[in-house]
Design a protein around this motif. Structure first.
Motif, mmCIF file in Angstrom:
data_model
loop_
_atom_site.group_PDB
_atom_site.id
_atom_site.type_symbol
_atom_site.label_atom_id
_atom_site.label_comp_id
_atom_site.label_asym_id
_atom_site.label_seq_id
_atom_site.Cartn_x
_atom_site.Cartn_y
_atom_site.Cartn_z
ATOM 1 N N ILE A 149 -95.135 77.744 -56.570
ATOM 2 C CA ILE A 149 -94.351 77.988 -55.904
ATOM 3 C C ILE A 149 -94.328 77.853 -54.612
ATOM 4 N N GLY A 150 -95.861 77.424 -54.334
ATOM 5 C CA GLY A 150 -96.329 77.495 -52.805
ATOM 6 C C GLY A 150 -95.883 78.744 -52.305
ATOM 7 N N ASP A 151 -97.291 78.319 -51.167
ATOM 8 C CA ASP A 151 -97.158 79.508 -49.636
ATOM 9 C C ASP A 151 -95.739 79.590 -49.576
ATOM 10 N N ASP A 152 -95.451 80.958 -49.799
ATOM 11 C CA ASP A 152 -93.811 81.106 -48.583
ATOM 12 C C ASP A 152 -92.646 80.497 -49.607
ATOM 13 N N GLY A 153 -92.413 79.865 -51.250
ATOM 14 C CA GLY A 153 -92.041 79.629 -51.772
ATOM 15 C C GLY A 153 -91.934 77.722 -51.035
ATOM 16 N N GLU A 154 -92.895 77.204 -50.544
ATOM 17 C CA GLU A 154 -92.928 75.145 -50.144
ATOM 18 C C GLU A 154 -92.607 75.149 -50.825
ATOM 19 N N VAL A 155 -92.453 74.770 -52.102
ATOM 20 C CA VAL A 155 -91.784 73.554 -53.105
ATOM 21 C C VAL A 155 -90.448 73.736 -53.366
ATOM 22 N N TYR A 156 -89.648 74.383 -52.378
ATOM 23 C CA TYR A 156 -88.345 74.623 -52.470
ATOM 24 C C TYR A 156 -88.010 73.766 -51.266
ATOM 25 N N ALA A 157 -88.508 74.021 -50.051
ATOM 26 C CA ALA A 157 -88.672 73.409 -48.928
ATOM 27 C C ALA A 157 -88.580 71.514 -49.043
ATOM 28 N N LYS A 158 -89.935 72.316 -50.219
ATOM 29 C CA LYS A 158 -90.377 70.142 -50.625
ATOM 30 C C LYS A 158 -88.678 69.736 -51.120
ATOM 31 N N LEU A 159 -88.569 69.723 -51.832
ATOM 32 C CA LEU A 159 -87.671 69.201 -53.076
ATOM 33 C C LEU A 159 -86.680 69.130 -52.682
ATOM 34 N N ALA A 160 -85.945 70.061 -51.725
ATOM 35 C CA ALA A 160 -84.989 70.122 -50.801
ATOM 36 C C ALA A 160 -85.105 68.928 -49.375
ATOM 37 N N LEU B 265 -82.792 74.837 -50.697
ATOM 38 C CA LEU B 265 -83.319 76.070 -50.386
ATOM 39 C C LEU B 265 -82.783 77.024 -50.195
ATOM 40 N N GLU B 266 -81.308 77.041 -51.071
ATOM 41 C CA GLU B 266 -80.375 78.516 -50.961
ATOM 42 C C GLU B 266 -81.141 79.208 -52.252
ATOM 43 N N GLN B 267 -81.874 79.111 -52.836
ATOM 44 C CA GLN B 267 -82.430 79.511 -54.242
ATOM 45 C C GLN B 267 -84.041 79.934 -53.197
ATOM 46 N N GLY B 268 -84.816 79.176 -52.971
ATOM 47 C CA GLY B 268 -86.140 79.715 -51.999
ATOM 48 C C GLY B 268 -85.564 80.669 -50.875
ATOM 49 N N PHE B 269 -84.914 80.874 -50.521
ATOM 50 C CA PHE B 269 -84.378 81.652 -49.119
ATOM 51 C C PHE B 269 -84.532 82.592 -49.801
ATOM 52 N N THR B 270 -83.952 82.668 -51.240
ATOM 53 C CA THR B 270 -83.344 84.153 -51.873
ATOM 54 C C THR B 270 -84.345 84.766 -52.151
ATOM 55 N N SER B 271 -85.753 84.320 -52.333
ATOM 56 C CA SER B 271 -87.170 84.621 -52.457
ATOM 57 C C SER B 271 -88.021 85.065 -52.059
ATOM 58 N N PHE B 272 -87.544 83.953 -50.602
ATOM 59 C CA PHE B 272 -88.710 83.810 -49.870
ATOM 60 C C PHE B 272 -87.524 83.799 -47.889
ATOM 61 N N PRO B 273 -87.148 84.718 -48.021
ATOM 62 C CA PRO B 273 -85.784 84.432 -46.349
ATOM 63 C C PRO B 273 -87.117 85.020 -45.303
ATOM 64 N N HIS B 274 -88.429 84.745 -45.192
ATOM 65 C CA HIS B 274 -89.871 84.656 -44.140
ATOM 66 C C HIS B 274 -89.572 83.362 -44.258
ATOM 67 N N SER B 275 -89.713 82.480 -45.270
ATOM 68 C CA SER B 275 -89.995 81.029 -45.442
ATOM 69 C C SER B 275 -89.804 80.263 -43.661
ATOM 70 N N GLN B 276 -90.241 79.639 -42.849
ATOM 71 C CA GLN B 276 -89.838 78.892 -41.411
ATOM 72 C C GLN B 276 -89.161 77.995 -42.686
ATOM 73 N N SER B 277 -89.677 77.217 -43.061
ATOM 74 C CA SER B 277 -89.289 75.584 -43.350
ATOM 75 C C SER B 277 -87.831 75.848 -44.094
ATOM 76 N N ILE B 278 -87.990 76.833 -45.066
ATOM 77 C CA ILE B 278 -86.678 77.140 -46.018
ATOM 78 C C ILE B 278 -85.621 77.771 -44.889
ATOM 79 N N LEU B 279 -86.193 78.583 -44.248
ATOM 80 C CA LEU B 279 -84.883 78.702 -43.242
ATOM 81 C C LEU B 279 -84.984 78.282 -42.351
ATOM 82 N N VAL B 280 -85.380 77.177 -41.658
ATOM 83 C CA VAL B 280 -85.056 75.749 -40.913
ATOM 84 C C VAL B 280 -84.648 74.614 -41.523
ATOM 85 N N GLY B 281 -84.327 74.925 -42.881
ATOM 86 C CA GLY B 281 -83.806 73.350 -43.560
ATOM 87 C C GLY B 281 -82.868 74.005 -43.766
#
Length: 322
Positions: free
Chosen positions: A119-130, A146-162
């Motif tokens: 999943i990478g740091d802070d779920g980064e793989v979700y952000a990249k796939l998105a 992004l929603e899948q990633g956010f559920t597990s990593f709500p603090h991830s800035q890349s997911i949040l910004v996405g």
């Protein structure tokens, strides 16, 4: 020594394992395959360092495939992700069919890494796939990642910004972000950082009152968590900058003075939260960043003795950090 020597070595180890019916050489074959995989990784990083992203991506993938080879049989998901990452980097600098092919390659590699538990740091793989899905024209699929990633990593800035960019640009209901955040808060009701995230979302959506309320809630839950104060300070500081710009473009004297008053109120308002965060933080780089804001804010009010002393102090902190 010669082209393809690592590939040839891997093939030889595979053949050796196939004919070693009694398993007498399993330990040696396993060690050999692991060595080949490691050398592929070395080649990948060398290529990356020299700017050859195509070769780096190829070598990272070969490292992953080698490590998955029996009897070692341990997929190197980090190399798999890096193979996708370097393909993604190349795609960002390409156009047309070439970019599409590279994004597709990245999507396949990221997807395989995720399916294998990476999943990478802070779920980064979700952000990249998105991002890849979006670039390939499938925004809905990108949102799902992004929603899948956010559920597990709500603090991830890349997911949040996405997520924020998706809901703002698509016109879909941005309330969905808060629904996801509420799920996270339900799991961790005393996690102050979730309210900091909520404040950031409101701030990016231009909802000042809601953002300040969230930052205050963050600080109320954990008074020793500096980021609630930092979020509020930055919001008020940026508000002051915007008001200052509006005032500079205002030709009507009465309106100009009203804007200046609002500007000074916002600028003075950011000082308290920033000072609290400055005193709480144990991270020197964070303290220096806060001191930069405080130096600029206090300079405006330096005619007042207290603020002159504050300006001199925070200026010294910033100067000594350089």
């Amino acid at each position: 020594i010669f082209d393809g020597c690592l590939e040839s070595a891997l093939e030889a180890f595979e053949e050796a394992y196939a004919v070693d019916a009694k398993g007498k050489k399993t330990k040696d074959i396993t060690a050999g395959i692991q060595t080949v995989s490691t050398k592929f990784v070395d080649e990948a990083y060398n290529s990356y360092t020299f700017g050859d992203l195509a070769k780096a991506s190829e070598m990272f993938e070969k490292a992953a495939r080698a490590s998955a080879t029996a009897p070692f049989a341990q997929l190197d998901t980090n190399s798999l992700y890096n193979a996708g990452f370097t393909a993604w980097m190349m795609a960002n600098g390409s156009k047309g069919d070439e970019a599409a092919a590279l994004y597709t390659r990245a999507q396949d590699l990221f997807g395989e890494a995720l399916a294998s538990g990476y999943i990478g740091d802070d779920g980064e793989v979700y952000a990249k796939l998105a991002d890849v899905a979006d670039k390939l024209g499938d925004k809905e699929k990108g949102k799902d990642y992004l929603e899948q990633g956010f559920t597990s990593f709500p603090h991830s800035q890349s997911i949040l910004v996405g997520l924020i960019n998706y809901y703002v640009s698509s016109g879909d209901n941005p309330g969905r972000i808060f629904e996801l955040l509420d799920l996270a808060k339900a799991n961790e009701p005393t996690n102050a950082s979730l309210y900091y995230v909520e404040g950031n979302i409101h701030e990016k959506l231009g909802e000042e009152e809601e953002a300040i309320a969230a930052y205050d809630k963050c600080s109320g839950i954990n008074p020793n968590y500096e980021y609630g104060y930092i979020g509020k300070g930055i919001l008020l500081y940026n508000k002051a900058v915007d008001l200052q710009e509006k005032a500079s473009n205002e030709m009507d004297d009465a309106k100009y003075m009203a804007l200046v008053a609002q500007f000074e109120e916002a600028l003075k308002g950011c000082i308290g939260p920033f000072e609290t965060a400055f005193n709480l933080s144990g991270d020197e780089s964070v303290r220096v960043s806060i001191a930069e804001y405080l130096k600029n804010a206090c300079f405006r009010f330096r005619a007042e003795d207290d603020y002159m002393a504050k300006w001199e102090y925070y200026k010294k902190v910033v100067d000594e950090s350089k």
